[in-house]
Design a protein around this motif. Sequence first.
Motif, PDB file in Angstrom:
ATOM      1  N   GLN A   1     -15.560  -4.408  24.931  1.00 56.38           N
ATOM      2  CA  GLN A   1     -16.014  -3.705  25.791  1.00 56.38           C
ATOM      3  C   GLN A   1     -15.286  -3.611  27.393  1.00 56.38           C
ATOM      4  O   GLN A   1     -14.095  -2.980  27.624  1.00 56.38           O
ATOM      5  N   ALA A   2     -14.898  -5.206  27.283  1.00 58.89           N
ATOM      6  CA  ALA A   2     -14.573  -5.479  29.185  1.00 58.89           C
ATOM      7  C   ALA A   2     -13.325  -5.233  29.261  1.00 58.89           C
ATOM      8  O   ALA A   2     -12.114  -4.941  30.115  1.00 58.89           O
ATOM      9  N   LEU A   3     -11.528  -5.634  28.531  1.00 48.14           N
ATOM     10  CA  LEU A   3     -10.613  -4.799  27.590  1.00 48.14           C
ATOM     11  C   LEU A   3     -10.620  -2.734  27.709  1.00 48.14           C
ATOM     12  O   LEU A   3      -9.382  -2.783  28.772  1.00 48.14           O
TER      13      LEU A   3
ATOM     14  N   PRO B   1     -14.424  -7.159  34.582  1.00 56.41           N
ATOM     15  CA  PRO B   1     -14.554  -8.258  34.291  1.00 56.41           C
ATOM     16  C   PRO B   1     -15.436  -8.593  33.093  1.00 56.41           C
ATOM     17  O   PRO B   1     -16.431  -8.271  32.946  1.00 56.41           O
ATOM     18  N   ALA B   2     -15.702  -9.775  32.396  1.00 61.04           N
ATOM     19  CA  ALA B   2     -16.819  -9.785  32.044  1.00 61.04           C
ATOM     20  C   ALA B   2     -17.090 -11.296  32.877  1.00 61.04           C
ATOM     21  O   ALA B   2     -16.341 -11.535  33.443  1.00 61.04           O
TER      22      ALA B   2
ATOM     23  N   ARG C   1     -19.792   4.940  38.857  1.00 56.71           N
ATOM     24  CA  ARG C   1     -22.025   5.317  37.756  1.00 56.71           C
ATOM     25  C   ARG C   1     -21.917   4.825  37.074  1.00 56.71           C
ATOM     26  O   ARG C   1     -22.822   4.318  36.197  1.00 56.71           O
ATOM     27  N   LEU C   2     -21.043   3.759  36.293  1.00 50.95           N
ATOM     28  CA  LEU C   2     -20.664   3.194  34.850  1.00 50.95           C
ATOM     29  C   LEU C   2     -20.461   1.454  34.872  1.00 50.95           C
ATOM     30  O   LEU C   2     -19.720   0.770  35.863  1.00 50.95           O
ATOM     31  N   HIS C   3     -21.295   0.607  34.695  1.00 56.48           N
ATOM     32  CA  HIS C   3     -21.227  -0.696  34.703  1.00 56.48           C
ATOM     33  C   HIS C   3     -20.909  -1.503  33.242  1.00 56.48           C
ATOM     34  O   HIS C   3     -21.356  -1.387  32.017  1.00 56.48           O
ATOM     35  N   LEU C   4     -21.136  -2.560  33.055  1.00 64.20           N
ATOM     36  CA  LEU C   4     -20.436  -3.355  32.185  1.00 64.20           C
ATOM     37  C   LEU C   4     -21.407  -5.035  32.245  1.00 64.20           C
ATOM     38  O   LEU C   4     -21.584  -5.165  32.682  1.00 64.20           O
ATOM     39  N   LEU C   5     -22.042  -5.057  30.811  1.00 65.06           N
ATOM     40  CA  LEU C   5     -23.160  -6.160  30.652  1.00 65.06           C
ATOM     41  C   LEU C   5     -21.986  -6.574  29.705  1.00 65.06           C
ATOM     42  O   LEU C   5     -22.528  -6.259  28.463  1.00 65.06           O
ATOM     43  N   ALA C   6     -21.001  -7.407  29.730  1.00 61.13           N
ATOM     44  CA  ALA C   6     -20.695  -8.142  28.352  1.00 61.13           C
ATOM     45  C   ALA C   6     -20.066  -9.852  28.539  1.00 61.13           C
ATOM     46  O   ALA C   6     -20.329 -10.580  30.087  1.00 61.13           O
TER      47      ALA C   6
ATOM     48  N   ALA D   1     -21.192  -6.048  35.645  1.00 58.69           N
ATOM     49  CA  ALA D   1     -20.031  -5.674  36.608  1.00 58.69           C
ATOM     50  C   ALA D   1     -19.540  -4.080  36.420  1.00 58.69           C
ATOM     51  O   ALA D   1     -19.900  -3.622  36.078  1.00 58.69           O
ATOM     52  N   PRO D   2     -18.981  -3.320  38.274  1.00 58.49           N
ATOM     53  CA  PRO D   2     -18.402  -2.087  37.545  1.00 58.49           C
ATOM     54  C   PRO D   2     -17.561  -2.161  37.477  1.00 58.49           C
ATOM     55  O   PRO D   2     -16.507  -3.104  37.028  1.00 58.49           O
ATOM     56  N   ALA D   3     -17.460  -0.552  36.485  1.00 56.47           N
ATOM     57  CA  ALA D   3     -16.608  -0.188  35.516  1.00 56.47           C
ATOM     58  C   ALA D   3     -15.956   0.931  36.206  1.00 56.47           C
ATOM     59  O   ALA D   3     -15.037   2.098  35.318  1.00 56.47           O
TER      60      ALA D   3
END
Length: 405
Positions: A197-199, A204-205, A234-239, A229-231
């Motif tokens: 998902q980070a890619l 960033p993870a 309104r979208l964030h990532l937890l990886a 981390a912001p992507a």
Amino acid sequence: MPDHAFPDAPEESQHRPERKPLVCFAADAETEEALRAGLSDAVRQEGEFRRADITRAIAALREMPTPWTLVVDVAGHKQPLAALEDLSQVLEPDVRVLVVGDREDVGFYRQLTRGLGVADYLYKPLTAAMVAENFGPVVTRRRFTAAPARGGRLLSVTGVRGGVGASTIAANLAWYLANVAHRHSVVLDADLHRGTQALLLAAPAGPGLRNAIEHPDRVDELFVERAAAPAGERLHLLAAEEALGSPLAYAPGAAERLVAMLRRRYNFILADAPFAADGMGRELLDLAQHRILVLEPTLACIRDTLRLLQLEPGPGQANRPLLVLNRAGRKGGLSAGQVGEALKLDPDILLPDLPKRIEEAATLGQPAAAAGGPFRAAIARLARAAGGVGEDAPVRRGLLARFRR
């Protein structure tokens, strides 16, 4: 009129075979399909589904025995409360009534549930997951062993086999929910060693996810704010990207704690959750309001899909997962009809085979759905089926929306 027109019904121990377990009246095809998918298995195929608004439902119920549980659709009626009063006059007093409508306000909800004794109310657009979560316990006369989850919805996306494109679909669905449907969304990558998902989201993870699953007592809203981390706006990532030789000390219940905190901040949590017999992946499958299974048109995928369909649904889940057939129409693969025949169940969503576009998007870290076309249209259908949202769906606001999301 009594204080409650529709009081709680007793158990069906009174042998009244003429009374059906469930009758549903829906005013439109989309609502009927959501009710069928969310409730039909709950009554072991003994439910009856009809196309009718509240006026025609009242007329029909005058000529038939009162079912044990009744679903009616008051959407579009100018005086829905008066119509429900009229309905109560043609029913036996021990029926449980569930109502579908188009009004979103707490006052209306309270009038239905407290004033008329309606068991529950949902407003359109409906999804099978919403129906199963809220109406299912009333139909089956059971209550959850735990309180239903409040806040954001957890959707799990699982590939029936590795490499079928589940991660790509999860990333694109999250992008769509955040950027087109304007919902605050977060992607949770449950593969801490080799997740992509980070890619896919060019974000960033970090070490936060490992800390969350090994030390759940440290997880609070501040932790989530720092770890995600912001992507996008309104979208964030937890990886995470943990070393392959570094084993994880998963603490049982860690996923539940983490998801509970994420639900407070986000409308949708998209869990990219490869199947696991236990640990974080399995807990996410059980916690999700809706499971999404991704398969390709191959015999191996059909075999593994059938096995995954045998898993018991978690509390409040739809009776079966959404089936997404990825790379439909691929040269040399099975047709969608052949897949449906083998599964004895048609796929809910077909995603076209567009390898060049998907690979280019992955290389650039840009969701393929952003470019429009048939792939985006399929992701939009998935967003509506799994989350009840789309480009033309209203943003649900207020207290009632928070409880019914």
